[in-house]
Design a protein around this motif. Sequence first.
Motif, PDB file in Angstrom:
ATOM      1  N   ASN A 130       0.868  -1.177   0.000  1.00 28.57           N
ATOM      2  CA  ASN A 130       0.000   0.000   0.000  1.00 28.57           C
ATOM      3  C   ASN A 130       0.904   1.225   0.000  1.00 28.57           C
ATOM      4  O   ASN A 130       1.598   1.495   0.978  1.00 28.57           O
ATOM      5  N   VAL A 131       0.902   1.942  -1.125  1.00 26.00           N
ATOM      6  CA  VAL A 131       1.943   2.925  -1.410  1.00 26.00           C
ATOM      7  C   VAL A 131       1.393   4.351  -1.379  1.00 26.00           C
ATOM      8  O   VAL A 131       0.393   4.659  -2.031  1.00 26.00           O
ATOM      9  N   ALA A 132       2.084   5.208  -0.642  1.00 33.07           N
ATOM     10  CA  ALA A 132       1.798   6.642  -0.690  1.00 33.07           C
ATOM     11  C   ALA A 132       2.626   7.246  -1.818  1.00 33.07           C
ATOM     12  O   ALA A 132       3.820   6.960  -1.946  1.00 33.07           O
ATOM     13  N   LEU A 133       1.992   8.069  -2.652  1.00 35.23           N
ATOM     14  CA  LEU A 133       2.702   8.785  -3.710  1.00 35.23           C
ATOM     15  C   LEU A 133       2.941  10.209  -3.220  1.00 35.23           C
ATOM     16  O   LEU A 133       2.004  10.991  -3.065  1.00 35.23           O
ATOM     17  N   ASP A 179       1.923   1.428   3.794  1.00 33.75           N
ATOM     18  CA  ASP A 179       3.041   0.801   4.489  1.00 33.75           C
ATOM     19  C   ASP A 179       4.378   1.121   3.826  1.00 33.75           C
ATOM     20  O   ASP A 179       5.427   0.661   4.279  1.00 33.75           O
ATOM     21  N   SER A 180       4.348   1.890   2.741  1.00 39.23           N
ATOM     22  CA  SER A 180       5.556   2.249   2.010  1.00 39.23           C
ATOM     23  C   SER A 180       5.237   3.492   1.182  1.00 39.23           C
ATOM     24  O   SER A 180       4.105   3.980   1.206  1.00 39.23           O
ATOM     25  N   ALA A 181       6.235   4.000   0.460  1.00 35.94           N
ATOM     26  CA  ALA A 181       5.996   5.234  -0.294  1.00 35.94           C
ATOM     27  C   ALA A 181       6.890   5.315  -1.521  1.00 35.94           C
ATOM     28  O   ALA A 181       7.967   4.700  -1.581  1.00 35.94           O
ATOM     29  N   VAL A 182       6.415   6.088  -2.469  1.00 37.85           N
ATOM     30  CA  VAL A 182       7.208   6.470  -3.638  1.00 37.85           C
ATOM     31  C   VAL A 182       7.265   7.992  -3.652  1.00 37.85           C
ATOM     32  O   VAL A 182       6.224   8.654  -3.550  1.00 37.85           O
ATOM     33  N   ILE A 183       8.467   8.542  -3.741  1.00 42.85           N
ATOM     34  CA  ILE A 183       8.626   9.995  -3.791  1.00 42.85           C
ATOM     35  C   ILE A 183       8.996  10.401  -5.215  1.00 42.85           C
ATOM     36  O   ILE A 183       9.931   9.854  -5.811  1.00 42.85           O
ATOM     37  N   LEU A 184       8.228  11.351  -5.765  1.00 43.30           N
ATOM     38  CA  LEU A 184       8.517  11.945  -7.063  1.00 43.30           C
ATOM     39  C   LEU A 184       9.216  13.279  -6.820  1.00 43.30           C
ATOM     40  O   LEU A 184       8.635  14.198  -6.238  1.00 43.30           O
ATOM     41  N   HIS A 185      10.484  13.363  -7.231  1.00 43.49           N
ATOM     42  CA  HIS A 185      11.270  14.576  -6.990  1.00 43.49           C
ATOM     43  C   HIS A 185      12.205  14.812  -8.171  1.00 43.49           C
ATOM     44  O   HIS A 185      12.956  13.919  -8.562  1.00 43.49           O
ATOM     45  N   GLN A 186      12.110  16.017  -8.728  1.00 47.99           N
ATOM     46  CA  GLN A 186      12.939  16.410  -9.868  1.00 47.99           C
ATOM     47  C   GLN A 186      12.883  15.372 -10.996  1.00 47.99           C
ATOM     48  O   GLN A 186      13.886  15.019 -11.606  1.00 47.99           O
ATOM     49  N   GLY A 187      11.660  14.907 -11.248  1.00 51.28           N
ATOM     50  CA  GLY A 187      11.425  13.994 -12.363  1.00 51.28           C
ATOM     51  C   GLY A 187      11.864  12.561 -12.149  1.00 51.28           C
ATOM     52  O   GLY A 187      11.859  11.759 -13.088  1.00 51.28           O
ATOM     53  N   GLU A 188      12.249  12.221 -10.904  1.00 50.75           N
ATOM     54  CA  GLU A 188      12.687  10.863 -10.609  1.00 50.75           C
ATOM     55  C   GLU A 188      11.791  10.246  -9.535  1.00 50.75           C
ATOM     56  O   GLU A 188      11.356  10.931  -8.610  1.00 50.75           O
ATOM     57  N   THR A 191      11.504   7.402  -6.491  1.00 49.01           N
ATOM     58  CA  THR A 191      12.295   6.578  -5.573  1.00 49.01           C
ATOM     59  C   THR A 191      11.350   5.855  -4.622  1.00 49.01           C
ATOM     60  O   THR A 191      10.486   6.486  -4.001  1.00 49.01           O
ATOM     61  N   PHE A 192      11.523   4.530  -4.514  1.00 51.86           N
ATOM     62  CA  PHE A 192      10.692   3.732  -3.619  1.00 51.86           C
ATOM     63  C   PHE A 192      11.344   3.626  -2.249  1.00 51.86           C
ATOM     64  O   PHE A 192      12.558   3.411  -2.130  1.00 51.86           O
ATOM     65  N   TYR A 193      10.526   3.770  -1.205  1.00 53.05           N
ATOM     66  CA  TYR A 193      10.981   3.608   0.173  1.00 53.05           C
ATOM     67  C   TYR A 193      10.163   2.500   0.817  1.00 53.05           C
ATOM     68  O   TYR A 193       8.942   2.617   0.956  1.00 53.05           O
ATOM     69  N   ASP A 194      10.845   1.435   1.200  1.00 53.68           N
ATOM     70  CA  ASP A 194      10.186   0.324   1.873  1.00 53.68           C
ATOM     71  C   ASP A 194       9.677   0.740   3.251  1.00 53.68           C
ATOM     72  O   ASP A 194       8.662   0.240   3.728  1.00 53.68           O
ATOM     73  N   ASP A 195      10.381   1.679   3.877  1.00 51.51           N
ATOM     74  CA  ASP A 195      10.045   2.183   5.211  1.00 51.51           C
ATOM     75  C   ASP A 195       9.257   3.490   5.061  1.00 51.51           C
ATOM     76  O   ASP A 195       9.800   4.504   4.604  1.00 51.51           O
TER      77      ASP A 195
END
Length: 216
Positions: free
Chosen positions: A33-36, A190-199, A201-205
């Motif tokens: 379950n991913v937060a964007l 329970d995890s997240a994906v960060i969109l920053h400067q066009g990239e 990145t997945f974070y398990d934590d």
Amino acid sequence: MIKLDKLTKYYPSDLGNQYIFQDISFTFPEGRNVALLGSNGAGKSTLFRILAGSEYPNKGKVVTDKALSWPVALATGIHPQMTGRENTRFIGRVNGVANLDEYEEKVKAFAELSVKYDLPVKNYSSGMRSRLAFGCCVAIDFDVYLIDEATSVGDQKFRQKAKNALLEKSKTASVIMVSHDMKEIRQFCDSAVILHQGELTFYDDLEEALDVYKTL
């Protein structure tokens, strides 16, 4: 699998094309379950709409073998000239619902429309329209629910009902969520994906991701 294959999105302007992101390739982790997340203007809402199919990239594509919901809080695909019941049957048929009669009644009860369920949607308030769309969505078993500030629908009692329904769904299906409410993100994700400067990145934590997000 939800895979972004060399995704590019830009908007034309007098100063030339303004790129949101270019040639992004990324695969969302399965069963999470991913937060964007991303700062204002990073493009997370644009990416979310592309995932939902309500906006298209200029290049590249989204590849998936999953059944994705439309953004849960949005009245996407609701036709104002049709009644609530007619809209429900139409949405059910499009999404392959086997028992339309059962689906109708489930949506009617959840959306709390009473006799207005058989009135044209053009006579609904914006809250009623959102409740109808929400009910149509959560009454279908999708593989992945796209949640965009979903629990802002309706009054306080209905918002709690909506949140409970989505939390129940998140136990058996995956969630991709866009929200500014950190408490809500912690409840659903329970995890997240960060969109920053066009990239991306997945974070398990999740907590690590939220710490990074605060610094953007």
